[in-house]
Each structure stands twice: as structure tokens, then as C-alpha cells.
Motif scaffolding. Structure first.
Motif, PDB file in Angstrom:
ATOM      1  N   TYR A 302       0.850  -1.190   0.000  1.00 11.63           N
ATOM      2  CA  TYR A 302       0.000   0.000   0.000  1.00 11.63           C
ATOM      3  C   TYR A 302       0.886   1.240   0.000  1.00 11.63           C
ATOM      4  N   ASP A 303       0.899   1.961  -1.107  1.00 10.68           N
ATOM      5  CA  ASP A 303       1.777   3.127  -1.226  1.00 10.68           C
ATOM      6  C   ASP A 303       1.077   4.366  -0.683  1.00 10.68           C
ATOM      7  N   LEU A 304       1.143   4.541   0.613  1.00 12.07           N
ATOM      8  CA  LEU A 304       0.532   5.708   1.245  1.00 12.07           C
ATOM      9  C   LEU A 304       1.355   6.974   1.032  1.00 12.07           C
ATOM     10  N   PHE A 305       2.563   6.836   0.538  1.00 11.84           N
ATOM     11  CA  PHE A 305       3.358   8.025   0.226  1.00 11.84           C
ATOM     12  C   PHE A 305       2.752   8.786  -0.946  1.00 11.84           C
ATOM     13  N   ASP A 306       2.055   8.084  -1.817  1.00 10.83           N
ATOM     14  CA  ASP A 306       1.373   8.716  -2.945  1.00 10.83           C
ATOM     15  C   ASP A 306      -0.120   8.876  -2.702  1.00 10.83           C
ATOM     16  N   PHE A 307      -0.576   8.520  -1.517  1.00  6.89           N
ATOM     17  CA  PHE A 307      -2.003   8.539  -1.210  1.00  6.89           C
ATOM     18  C   PHE A 307      -2.470   9.957  -0.905  1.00  6.89           C
ATOM     19  N   GLU A 308      -3.604  10.342  -1.492  1.00  2.87           N
ATOM     20  CA  GLU A 308      -4.195  11.655  -1.235  1.00  2.87           C
ATOM     21  C   GLU A 308      -5.540  11.468  -0.549  1.00  2.87           C
ATOM     22  N   TYR A 309      -5.756  12.247   0.498  1.00  8.13           N
ATOM     23  CA  TYR A 309      -7.017  12.182   1.241  1.00  8.13           C
ATOM     24  C   TYR A 309      -7.396  13.589   1.674  1.00  8.13           C
ATOM     25  N   ASP A 310      -8.620  13.945   1.430  1.00  2.00           N
ATOM     26  CA  ASP A 310      -9.104  15.302   1.731  1.00  2.00           C
ATOM     27  C   ASP A 310      -8.187  16.364   1.137  1.00  2.00           C
ATOM     28  N   GLY A 311      -7.639  16.063  -0.047  1.00  2.00           N
ATOM     29  CA  GLY A 311      -6.819  17.037  -0.759  1.00  2.00           C
ATOM     30  C   GLY A 311      -5.387  17.139  -0.296  1.00  2.00           C
ATOM     31  N   HIS A 312      -4.940  16.214   0.548  1.00  2.00           N
ATOM     32  CA  HIS A 312      -3.577  16.289   1.080  1.00  2.00           C
ATOM     33  C   HIS A 312      -2.824  14.981   0.899  1.00  2.00           C
ATOM     34  N   THR A 313      -1.511  15.090   0.788  1.00  2.00           N
ATOM     35  CA  THR A 313      -0.602  13.948   0.880  1.00  2.00           C
ATOM     36  C   THR A 313       0.392  14.237   2.001  1.00  2.00           C
ATOM     37  N   VAL A 314       1.171  13.245   2.359  1.00  2.00           N
ATOM     38  CA  VAL A 314       2.162  13.462   3.407  1.00  2.00           C
ATOM     39  C   VAL A 314       3.184  14.512   2.997  1.00  2.00           C
ATOM     40  N   ASP A 315       3.382  14.679   1.696  1.00  2.00           N
ATOM     41  CA  ASP A 315       4.346  15.679   1.231  1.00  2.00           C
ATOM     42  C   ASP A 315       3.993  17.078   1.727  1.00  2.00           C
ATOM     43  N   ASP A 316       2.699  17.357   1.872  1.00  2.00           N
ATOM     44  CA  ASP A 316       2.288  18.686   2.365  1.00  2.00           C
ATOM     45  C   ASP A 316       2.805  18.918   3.782  1.00  2.00           C
TER      46      ASP A 316
END
Length: 413
Positions: A302-316
Motif C-alpha cells: 500500500y503506497d501511502l506516500f502517494d495517497f491523497e485524502y481530503d486534498g492532502h498527501t504526506v508531502d504537504d
């Protein structure tokens, strides 16, 4: 390998001791965050354990790389760990099989440090044995780690901890012991499983029972939903994998959903902004656990590093943290610009960066870690430079200054 002294350990653990004081601005900010009740309603059934034997990194591949690398920094890190500790000495240490009750740092700092020392030692032991196995390839250290954990499992250690909403330190303190044990155990279990099946069964049952018992406590505000929740989610994700428990694994993944949902438009985590002059510190502290959860999930497919939720990713969240490190004005009106940055001088707080660089190229992160390698954190990830650094990233460690002050926790004014 020389690890952070007691002063450095106090710096990290004192972060835990200060979680009860939330500023008025923090209470207002947290209103936009995902509530505990909303989190419980998330449908995470798609996240199931796919490989119970997968550690948080590819152990076999990494050990093969370390045996043939010509990277000076990795060779140095490997050679320092290769001799390993004495198994007999580690096994002679008593298990904590009585009630764990840790006083708050204020007003008893000396009592807090004394009571916490056996907990620090446990984390050191499991991390050191796992690191020695990876560095040396000698099953002796893997077997010793399993024997060490079996001793604790047989005595049902850590199961008795005092918890009260006004005195949560015993509950807090066992969090990192659990994920330190689980992450180290995940590294060595496959090579010992056939040799000690009874011990493996006992350890699996012990860890699973502890995880369910500990995570069943909701915690008050904000520990129900802030970085302490992410810490519980880290042990849940790793123990969920080890014991093929989808419920625990999904508990771990829920922290990522919660954090992404909580973020402000620029990536700030509201519960961490509530820390005032330590807002940057706690944003970084939250990432220490979130990134490791995502790495555990990544190894399950599961690639959660590329996962977006509610308009955000961990990169933010990562970029916001880095922005505040560069200039506290990036905090805007979320927190005072008079920030405490002593944690950036303490390598253990940067452990998540080494993992993150496996998924993203980021020159600012590369600059921070290059100044501190080899990096390790006795509980959250262990010897992360040894386990994760790309051999082409940095040929050798930078020389340390002649006088180096270990970062210590600076109390709130």
C-alpha cells in the motif's frame, strides 16, 4: 556503536512528558481536525496484511547490499555494529513484569529519569541486537533477540501499566517500547522461526495482546488524536503485520487518514501547532511516526506516500515542516515565531527523513541528514542509515565539530 547519551534520550522522552498542556489557540485549531468518533467510522477494510514476514524494509536485500557496498559511510556504520552486544549480558536483564508507573517530569525530573532508564535500556537492547544481525549476518544476534523477547513474553511484561487521564506517563512510556520491540523483531523473526517455534508463538501472542490492550485506551484530548495516537498506530501497524491481524493493521493506517484530514491548507497539523514555541518540533515529531507507519504499509503493498485524502498527501506536512525549519515566519499565525529548534541538532529526530528519501528526492532533507549520518533512533526505525540510505547518496560521514553539545529538552517558558 555509540548512541545518544542519557541527555539525548531525555530530550526525546521529555517530548512525551509535555503533552498535557494545550494552548488556547491549539484548542481552537483542533476543532477542524478529524474527531475520534469520525475516525472510528472510517472504512479501511481494503487494508489487509499481505505478508506477515515482511519487515519494514527488505532485510535480505539490504544485508546483501551491505556485504558488497564500497560506500565508506555504510561500511563504517556496519563495522561499528558488527561485533554486537553479549547475549548472555542482555538475557540477564530483568523483565519489567510489575506495574509500570512513571511520574510526570514536572515536578519530579530526577524521579522521572530514574524510572525511565529501564525502559530506555529495553529499546536499546532490541534495536542493538537487530542492528548487529543486519550488520554481521550472524544468526546469533537474531536468536538472542528472540530469546530476549521470549523472556519478556513468558513473564507477560509491560502488560501492567498505570493509566489515569491526569497521570498518563506509564501509558505513554510503553508505546515506544512496543514499536521498538515489534520493528526489531520483524527484522529477525524469519531467520529464527523454524528454530524456536514455541518462542515465536509466545512472542506473537504477547505482542498482539499488548497492542489490543494498550490501544483500547482512547486517551483524553489531545492524546486521543495527536502524535501520541500516531505512536500507538505505529506499534499497531507493525504488530498487526507480525500477527496477521487486520484490525491492528487498519488501526495503524487510520492514523494516516486522520493526519491527512487534519491538515491545514498548507500542511500544518493542528494538534501539533498547539505546542506554541515547539510547533515545528511537534510537526517533525509527528512525522517521525507517520512516515514509519507508511513504510510498514508500503511493505504490505500500500503506497501511502502517494495517497491523497481530503486534498492532502504526506508531502504537504513534510514541506510545511521544512519551511518552518528554514523560516519560522512560515508558521503564520498558527504559532509564535520564536521557535525552539534544538531538536534539529539531535539525530534521532531526523530518522524519518532517511526513510522518506527512499520515496522522494528532496534536497532540503538530504542536506539535513547529510550533516547527521549515520542516523539511528532506538525505537522508531532503529539504524535507519544502515537500513535505508542509498549508497550513492553520501560517500562518507561529515566530520563532527570539535565541541558538540547534545540537544536537550528546553522546558516551556
Amino acid at each position: 556503536m555509540k548512541r545518544t547519551s542519557l541527555a539525548g534520550r531525555v530530550g526525546l522522552r521529555l517530548t512525551l512528558a509535555m503533552l498535557l498542556g494545550v494552548t488556547a489557540s491549539g484548542l481552537a485549531l483542533s476543532a477542524q481536525a478529524m474527531s475520534y468518533e469520525q475516525r472510528q467510522k472510517l472504512d479501511l477494510s481494503e487494508y489487509t496484511v499481505t505478508d506477515p514476514d515482511a519487515s519494514y524494509f527488505d532485510v535480505k536485500a539490504r544485508m546483501a547490499l551491505l556485504q558488497q557496498t564500497d560506500n565508506d559511510l555504510l561500511q563504517y556504520n556496519r563495522d561499528q555494529l558488527e561485533p554486537g552486544p553479549s547475549c548472555q549480558q542482555e538475557l540477564s536483564k530483568p523483565a519489567l513484569d510489575s506495574v509500570i508507573r512513571i511520574p510526570g517530569y514536572y515536578p519530579q525530573p530526577q524521579a522521572w529519569e530514574l524510572a525511565s532508564e529501564p525502559l530506555f535500556d529495553f529499546e536499546d537492547t532490541v534495536s542493538n541486537l537487530a542492528g548487529a544481525y543486519v550488520a554481521s549476518g550472524d544468526d546469533y544476534y537474531a536468536d538472542c533477540l528472540v530469546r530476549f523477547l521470549d523472556k519478556w513474553a513468558t513473564q507477560d511484561a509491560l502488560s501492567q501499566f498505570y493509566y489515569d487521564r491526569l497521570e498518563p506517563q506509564g501509558w505513554y512510556s510503553t508505546e515506544s517500547m512496543m514499536f521498538a520491540a515489534a520493528m526489531a523483531y520483524s527484522i529477525v523473526r524469519p531467520v529464527v522461526a523454524d528454530k524456536r517455534p514455541d518462542a515465536i508463538e509466545r512472542i506473537n501472542h504477547w505482542l498482539n495482546t499488548l497492542a489490543h490492550q494498550h490501544s483500547s485506551i482512547r486517551g483524553g484530548d489531545p492524546s486521543c488524536c495527536n502524535n501520541h495516537f500516531y505512536r500507538r498506530a505505529l506499534y499497531a501497524s507493525m504488530i498487526g503485520v507480525l500477527t496477521d491481524d487486520d484490525e491492528l493493521f487498519q488501526f495503524g493506517v487510520s492514523a494516516v487518514y486522520s493526519a491527512l484530514s487534519d491538515m491545514t491548507p498548507r500542511g500544518a497539523l493542528p494538534h501539533e501547532m498547539a505546542r506554541g514555541r515547539r510547533a515545528s518540533h511537534y510537526q517533525n515529531y509527528a512525522l517521525l511516526y507517520l512516515v514509519n507507519i507508511m513504510q510498514v504499509a508500503y511493505r504490505q503493498g500500500y503506497d501511502l506516500f502517494d495517497f491523497e485524502y481530503d486534498g492532502h498527501t504526506v508531502d504537504d506536512a513534510v514541506q510545511f515542516a521544512l519551511d518552518t525549519f528554514d523560516d519560522p515566519a512560515a508558521l503564520g499565525d498558527l504559532a509564535t515565531h520564536a521557535q525552539y529548534y534544538g531538536f534539529l541538532d539531535d539525530e534521532q529526530y531526523l530518522a524519518w527523513m532517511e526513510v522518506y528519501l527512499q520515496h522522494r528526492e528532496d534536497p532540503r532533507i538530504s542536506r539535513y541528514v547529510s550533516q547527521r549520518r549515520p542516523i539511528d533512533n532506538r525505537s522508531a526505525g532503529g539504524y535507519v542509515t544502515l537500513y535505508f540510505m542509498d549508497p550513492t547518496a553520501q560517500p562518507r560521514a561529515l566530520p563532527e565539530p570539535e565541541e558538540q553539545q547534545l540537544a536537550t529538552f528546553e522546558p516551556d517558558a
